[in-house]
Design a protein around this motif. Sequence first.
Motif, mmCIF file in Angstrom:
data_model
loop_
_atom_site.group_PDB
_atom_site.id
_atom_site.type_symbol
_atom_site.label_atom_id
_atom_site.label_comp_id
_atom_site.label_asym_id
_atom_site.label_seq_id
_atom_site.Cartn_x
_atom_site.Cartn_y
_atom_site.Cartn_z
ATOM 1 N N ASP A 122 179.066 -10.174 29.002
ATOM 2 C CA ASP A 122 179.387 -9.156 30.023
ATOM 3 C C ASP A 122 178.138 -8.162 30.031
ATOM 4 O OD1 ASP A 122 180.938 -7.735 31.831
ATOM 5 O OD2 ASP A 122 182.661 -7.189 30.516
ATOM 6 N N ILE A 133 180.094 -12.770 33.147
ATOM 7 C CA ILE A 133 181.227 -12.202 34.038
ATOM 8 C C ILE A 133 180.459 -11.796 35.410
ATOM 9 C CG2 ILE A 133 182.684 -10.310 34.084
ATOM 10 C CD1 ILE A 133 183.653 -11.241 31.414
ATOM 11 N N ALA A 167 184.952 -8.213 26.062
ATOM 12 C CA ALA A 167 185.319 -8.305 27.573
ATOM 13 C C ALA A 167 186.326 -7.168 27.546
ATOM 14 C CB ALA A 167 185.957 -9.450 27.980
ATOM 15 N N LYS A 176 184.677 0.029 26.985
ATOM 16 C CA LYS A 176 185.235 -0.330 28.279
ATOM 17 C C LYS A 176 185.943 0.892 28.885
ATOM 18 C CE LYS A 176 183.783 -4.266 29.909
ATOM 19 N NZ LYS A 176 183.220 -5.014 28.816
ATOM 20 N N LEU A 181 187.766 -2.501 34.295
ATOM 21 C CA LEU A 181 188.670 -3.441 34.282
ATOM 22 C C LEU A 181 189.762 -3.427 35.447
ATOM 23 C CD1 LEU A 181 189.066 -3.179 30.339
ATOM 24 C CD2 LEU A 181 188.539 -5.447 31.319
ATOM 25 N N ARG A 191 186.516 -9.781 35.522
ATOM 26 C CA ARG A 191 187.037 -9.615 34.170
ATOM 27 C C ARG A 191 188.397 -9.937 34.010
ATOM 28 N NH1 ARG A 191 183.391 -4.733 34.748
ATOM 29 N NH2 ARG A 191 181.663 -5.060 33.519
ATOM 30 N N TYR A 194 188.796 -13.552 33.657
ATOM 31 C CA TYR A 194 188.247 -14.066 32.456
ATOM 32 C C TYR A 194 189.345 -13.827 31.303
ATOM 33 C CZ TYR A 194 185.940 -14.204 27.818
ATOM 34 O OH TYR A 194 185.551 -14.476 26.658
#
Length: 302
Positions: A122, A133, A167, A176, A181, A191, A194
């Motif tokens: 990522d 990603i 991720a 993150k 997300l 994402r 994934y």
Amino acid sequence: MRYFLAALLALVLSGCDSNTPEPAPAEEADLSATMADIPATDWQQSADKAFQDNAAAWQQALDDFTQNREQAQLDELRDRLQSWYAAFVDHYLLAASRSCQLGQQELLNRMDTWPLYPGYLDALPQWPESGLISDPYLEMTRKSLRTQHGATDASEASLGFAALFVALNGTEEAPKALPLLAGDDEIALRRRQYLQLAAEQLVTDAKLLSVEAPLDSQALKCGLEQTLARHARKDSSDLEAEGLFIPATVRDVNAQRLLKGVRNMDQTTLEAWSEKAPGIKESIAASEEAGSEALSAWLNQP
């Protein structure tokens, strides 16, 4: 003998799923495996239940986050992933012993590859468009993710728990944030896709290592060796210069639970193992005070 044949048959049938092709079983299984007589069914069932229950809780949390995409749902999703990972680490000795018994160590390694290159999976701030990603030319499927896993280097992880932590949580330097997300842009969508696909692959891989059959002493010894190697690896340092990374949760959960999981192994299995491997029971008990050194001493005895 019938248990071993059943195990191999289950492995072959699982590998025949056209949607989830898997590595072929070991070409030649050690003949000692056919003489396995250390009972492990109760241990396997307990491990499977813990793994599956936590996988179901993760999936529900992922469904909730997909629908609502708020911070509370993201926090819950992160908590469920940590709990699922803890269930995996709690029974790592069993999974490692099964991987030795079935010749599937690479499959177990795929379930939790670390240290890893986070930028391979990522984007990172210094490389905002890096990672699988973010690659619009990579089809987001379980097959493509399996193909990319360890493509040119063992630390190129596209699957496994550690990759999921990257991720979902990012890194300590680049955590993150919710929009990465929860957004409606293509990368945020990928994402979320994934997260779903990587989790599905974990469930598939766990099933391939789940065999309700006896173990032998050599498989358990091999599993213990792998467990201690993992215990030592969690303390790896000086990775940053090489671009490698171990998620903090991976370090913490393994530090807290890996050896405890060895001490909490099924007692029926341990009693039968100790009859064939003198001193193992005492070494496991001693590890509560002496740590991994007690187990290493047993493994290295003449």
